[in-house]
Design a protein around this motif. Structure first.
Motif, PDB file in Angstrom:
ATOM      1  N   ARG A   1      27.238  29.657  12.387  1.00 21.02           N
ATOM      2  CA  ARG A   1      26.749  31.005  12.658  1.00 21.02           C
ATOM      3  C   ARG A   1      27.681  32.020  11.998  1.00 21.02           C
ATOM      4  NH1 ARG A   1      22.819  33.428  16.566  1.00 21.02           N
ATOM      5  NH2 ARG A   1      22.257  35.042  15.103  1.00 21.02           N
ATOM      6  N   VAL A   2      27.150  32.797  11.065  1.00 25.53           N
ATOM      7  CA  VAL A   2      27.961  33.817  10.401  1.00 25.53           C
ATOM      8  C   VAL A   2      27.978  35.070  11.268  1.00 25.53           C
ATOM      9  CG1 VAL A   2      28.171  35.285   8.362  1.00 25.53           C
ATOM     10  CG2 VAL A   2      27.392  32.913   8.122  1.00 25.53           C
ATOM     11  N   ILE A   3      29.173  35.580  11.549  1.00 26.69           N
ATOM     12  CA  ILE A   3      29.293  36.776  12.381  1.00 26.69           C
ATOM     13  C   ILE A   3      29.615  37.997  11.514  1.00 26.69           C
ATOM     14  CG2 ILE A   3      30.386  37.763  14.453  1.00 26.69           C
ATOM     15  CD1 ILE A   3      29.166  34.934  14.943  1.00 26.69           C
TER      16      ILE A   3
ATOM     17  N   ALA B   1      32.999  33.436  11.047  1.00 28.18           N
ATOM     18  CA  ALA B   1      31.858  32.604  11.441  1.00 28.18           C
ATOM     19  C   ALA B   1      32.314  31.573  12.461  1.00 28.18           C
ATOM     20  CB  ALA B   1      31.285  31.887  10.218  1.00 28.18           C
ATOM     21  N   THR B   2      31.324  30.927  13.079  1.00 27.18           N
ATOM     22  CA  THR B   2      31.631  29.758  13.896  1.00 27.18           C
ATOM     23  C   THR B   2      31.088  28.552  13.140  1.00 27.18           C
ATOM     24  OG1 THR B   2      29.552  29.917  15.083  1.00 27.18           O
ATOM     25  CG2 THR B   2      31.463  31.019  16.070  1.00 27.18           C
TER      26      THR B   2
ATOM     27  N   GLY C   1      26.916  31.829   4.000  1.00 26.51           N
ATOM     28  CA  GLY C   1      26.465  30.557   4.572  1.00 26.51           C
ATOM     29  C   GLY C   1      27.187  29.319   4.065  1.00 26.51           C
TER      30      GLY C   1
ATOM     31  N   THR D   1      30.354  34.079   4.441  1.00 25.30           N
ATOM     32  CA  THR D   1      29.387  35.048   4.982  1.00 25.30           C
ATOM     33  C   THR D   1      28.005  34.859   4.352  1.00 25.30           C
ATOM     34  OG1 THR D   1      29.920  36.791   3.381  1.00 25.30           O
ATOM     35  CG2 THR D   1      31.174  36.792   5.434  1.00 25.30           C
TER      36      THR D   1
ATOM     37  N   THR E   1      29.695  25.553   8.389  1.00 25.79           N
ATOM     38  CA  THR E   1      29.385  26.866   8.956  1.00 25.79           C
ATOM     39  C   THR E   1      28.088  26.811   9.752  1.00 25.79           C
ATOM     40  OG1 THR E   1      30.513  27.969   7.146  1.00 25.79           O
ATOM     41  CG2 THR E   1      28.937  29.296   8.379  1.00 25.79           C
TER      42      THR E   1
ATOM     43  N   LYS F   1      25.871  37.620  18.502  1.00 25.76           N
ATOM     44  CA  LYS F   1      25.745  36.312  17.842  1.00 25.76           C
ATOM     45  C   LYS F   1      26.700  35.275  18.440  1.00 25.76           C
ATOM     46  CE  LYS F   1      24.435  38.282  13.383  1.00 25.76           C
ATOM     47  NZ  LYS F   1      24.979  38.638  12.059  1.00 25.76           N
TER      48      LYS F   1
END
Lengths: 249, 86
Positions: free
Chosen positions: A235-237, A211-212, A179, A177, A233, A11
């Motif tokens: 992209r949740v990693i 996240a990014t 979102g 996480t 937020t 991701k």
């Protein structure tokens, strides 16, 4: 060199794809040129350049600008010139060399190419060969010793190590996480000089990537404000349910 | 805080980032959940890890990545040459 991301770390590949690259390449000149003239033209190809993607490419063939951060002549052995190129992502090195040849008036083509940097990843002691890796897998699977393999697989966090960073409180992690954006009360620490609109990486207090996202405020504004959104937020990693959700009031 | 921040400073150093950290408040992290990235087990690393591969020149990035995927028995692996479909 080629950073390979495993499972969830995939991701974060986008941030490597969009990062600075460096290459070592062999340029073959089709006729001999004066060294002074060569150096002059090389210098012209540093900084902002125009490039039309080659016929066989995966992007639209429109003229676009790319930045060449560094173009260094390592060795000249006519007709070959060894070059190190540090450039913006999406620069076509083969095309760059062709264009240098055109400007020199003698023509040139790329003979060899090796990538030596992808964003934060360079050719240093963290490099692992296929041979080393397969040996480590053997030691792990057949001898039940995971120590070698563990040395070769770096925590995925390194893939966003070049981004500005923000640390979130434990209580903010779970909602991110799912979102949610990172609000200012959830920020524990952050890098200086973050600008609104920057890509940033959100970490836990333990150093895990959550996240990014996109910074919504400059560092100074985050320091001065009591509320508001610090990071949107993107992209949740981190997997859900590692950190508990806040208790409902 | 310090242990996590040490790791983040290590990441900064790896990437050659020279930015100062600014701490806004005191905060602690619970030992009951989460884990320091450098304490991950091999199985955890295979779910959130990266290999700085010294790619052999012959095979394509795609081929090499698929070998690694098989070798490690992971479900998904990707390389930095691919953009994920948006």
């Amino acid at each position: 060199m080629l950073p390979v991301a495993l499972e969830n770390a995939s991701k974060m590949l986008k941030y490597l794809t969009l990062s600075t690259k460096a290459y070592i390449t062999v340029m073959q000149l089709h006729k001999k040129v004066d060294k002074g003239r060569l150096m002059e033209v090389i210098k012209e190809f540093t900084g902002r350049i125009y490039q039309k993607p080659p016929v066989r490419s995966s992007v639209k063939r429109a003229l676009r600008t790319k930045t060449i951060y560094e173009l260094e002549v390592l060795e000249i052995n006519y007709p070959c010139v060894l070059l190190k190129i540090t450039c913006e992502h999406g620069t076509y090195v083969r095309k760059l060399i062709h264009d240098i040849g055109e400007v020199l008036g003698v023509g040139a083509h790329m003979r060899e190419l090796r990538r030596v940097r992808t964003g934060p990843f360079k050719e240093d002691k963290s490099l692992v060969t296929m041979h080393q890796l397969s040996e480590a897998v053997y030691i792990y699977k057949e001898l039940n010793d995971e120590s070698t393999l563990k040395k070769y697989i770096m925590p995925g966090e390194y893939m966003v190590s070049h981004l500005p960073k923000i640390v979130a409180t434990d209580s903010a992690v779970a909602s991110i996480t799912y979102g949610a954006d990172l609000a200012i009360p959830g920020v524990v620490a952050l890098h200086e000089k973050i600008r609104k609109g920057d890509d940033v990486a959100i970490f836990t207090l333990k150093g895990e990537i959550v996240a990014t996202g996109i910074a919504q405020k400059h560092t100074e504004e985050v320091l001065e404000s009591k509320k508001g959104i610090a990071v949107k937020t993107k992209r949740v990693i981190m997997e859900r349910k590692i950190y508990p959700r806040k208790t409902r009031i | 805080m310090s242990e996590g921040l040490n790791f983040l400073e290590k990441l900064d150093g790896f990437a050659g980032i020279d930015r100062r950290w600014i701490q806004i408040k005191e905060a602690e992290t619970s030992p009951n959940y989460g884990k320091h990235p450098e304490e991950r087990t091999i199985n955890e690393l295979m779910k959130l890890g990266v290999i700085n591969l010294d790619k052999p020149p012959g095979p394509t990035s795609h081929e090499v990545t698929s070998w690694i995927k098989k070798m490690l028995g992971v479900g998904k692996a990707g390389h930095a040459g691919t953009l994920e479909p948006a």
